[in-house]
Design an enzyme around this catalytic site. Structure first.
Site, PDB file in Angstrom:
ATOM      1  N   ASN A  85      -9.971   5.123   2.634  1.00 36.16           N
ATOM      2  CA  ASN A  85      -8.993   4.735   1.633  1.00 36.16           C
ATOM      3  C   ASN A  85      -8.486   5.915   0.822  1.00 36.16           C
ATOM      4  OD1 ASN A  85      -7.459   2.467   0.916  1.00 36.16           O
ATOM      5  ND2 ASN A  85      -9.279   1.182   1.025  1.00 36.16           N
ATOM      6  N   GLU A 123       0.842  -1.211   0.000  1.00 35.19           N
ATOM      7  CA  GLU A 123       0.000   0.000   0.000  1.00 35.19           C
ATOM      8  C   GLU A 123       0.869   1.249   0.000  1.00 35.19           C
ATOM      9  OE1 GLU A 123      -2.569   1.763  -0.027  1.00 35.19           O
ATOM     10  OE2 GLU A 123      -4.265   0.399  -0.094  1.00 35.19           O
ATOM     11  N   ASP A 156      -9.957   1.491  -4.020  1.00 42.64           N
ATOM     12  CA  ASP A 156      -8.961   1.481  -2.938  1.00 42.64           C
ATOM     13  C   ASP A 156      -8.120   2.764  -3.007  1.00 42.64           C
ATOM     14  OD1 ASP A 156      -6.964   0.754  -1.086  1.00 42.64           O
ATOM     15  OD2 ASP A 156      -7.287  -1.363  -1.448  1.00 42.64           O
TER      16      ASP A 156
END
Ligand SMILES: O=C(O)[C@H](O)[C@@H](O)[C@H](O)[C@H](O)CO
Ligand SMILES: [Zn+2]
Length: 299
Positions: free
Chosen positions: A154, A18, A204
């Site tokens: 997100n 991420e 996301d």
């Protein structure tokens, strides 16, 4: 027509990669592996990776004007000294919610570090709902809370004129916009600019390009999509050879390359045979559009 090339530049096997962030000064990509509690820095010239392990899940990392980095770990905003891996807590949120952790975060054009929280997942996208909130850490380390009732906080970014804040709460399957006041850090007038289609699955991470269009990584959708927030139309779909694409940023020379992170957790052994590069870091070239340099935390 540009010809798009997609390659896995780092087979890192992230459980949940991420928060890709380009650091121009070191020609490097920073990113995290959330459950592995790890911040990584991949040097694009030497191809070497350095890794620092923290004591709680680390969900985002950002540059810091003073040097070093800031990161969100557990429910804490931390400063991270890269040389010795030491951290200093700058602030903590959600102290009444023991099962919460931070998720995605990014610095705004004025140097505030925005990040939201969520309940810890029992499996990807399986969690107690409405437990999260959105916060920002001001340069003086004061924390501002914007709203709560968030499922999975997100992707986030700001328009080129800094007047709009874009935000994704994943389980709303929507990309939202707010009016943004850069002076005060206030947001107002929430609206949706894009609703995901079924095969795009879960929105996301997100970043804006130099033309003001949004790029959204679609978790379970194995793609990044380019959206025009002014018209609500999808302009482009770029598919990747992995399904759990989590986030994207621009980097490389003149920010002309896109980097995409993804997850390996939640894919069974059979699935992993079909997508052996799951958890790697991908580079996309030939998109024909550039991105912006990331902002650095001003505190
Ligand atoms: O990458 C993130 O932002 C979350 O922490 C992940 O866990 C996934 O997004 C989630 O599972 C799908 O919604
Ligand atoms: Zn995310």
């Amino acid at each position: 027509m540009s010809s798009i090339k997609i390659e896995c530049v780092l087979p890192e096997n992230c459980r949940c990669g991420e928060s890709p962030v380009w650091e121009e000064a070191s020609n490097s990509l920073l990113f995290v592996d959330i459950p592995a509690k790890r911040v990584c820095r991949w040097n694009s010239l030497t191809k070497q990776v350095q890794r620092v392990t923290m004591d709680a899940p680390v969900s985002s990392v950002a540059l810091r004007q003073k040097g070093g980095y800031v990161a969100t770990s557990g429910t804490k905003f931390c400063a991270l000294n890269w040389e010795d891996g030491s951290t200093v807590v700058l602030a903590q949120v959600d102290q009444d919610k023991k099962n919460n952790r931070f998720n995605d975060g990014k610095v705004d054009p004025a140097g505030r570090y925005f990040a939201g929280t969520m309940a810890e997942e029992t499996a990807p996208a399986v969690l107690e709902r409405h437990q999260g909130a959105l916060y920002s850490l001001f340069p003086n380390h004061h924390v501002k809370k914007y709203f709560d009732q968030v499922d999975i906080s997100n992707g986030l970014d700001w328009s080129l004129d800094h007047k709009i804040f874009y935000y994704i709460d994943s389980l709303s399957y929507s990309v939202d916009a707010f009016d943004y006041d850069l002076q005060t850090g206030h947001i107002s007038k929430r609206r949706s600019v894009y609703k995901l289609e079924k095969d795009e699955h879960i929105p996301d991470g997100m970043c804006i390009d130099a033309e003001g269009k949004l790029w959204v990584a679609c978790y379970n959708g194995g793609r990044v999509i380019r959206l025009d927030p002014a018209t609500g139309k999808r302009l482009q779909t770029v598919k990747l050879p992995v399904e759990k694409t989590t986030s994207c940023c621009f980097g490389g020379k003149d920010y002309s390359e896109m980097y995409v992170t993804c997850a390996r957790d939640g894919i069974d052994p059979q699935g992993l045979l079909k997508q052996p590069e799951a958890g790697g870091v991908f580079k996309i070239t030939g998109l024909g559009v550039k991105g912006l340099a990331p902002y650095a935390y001003a505190g």
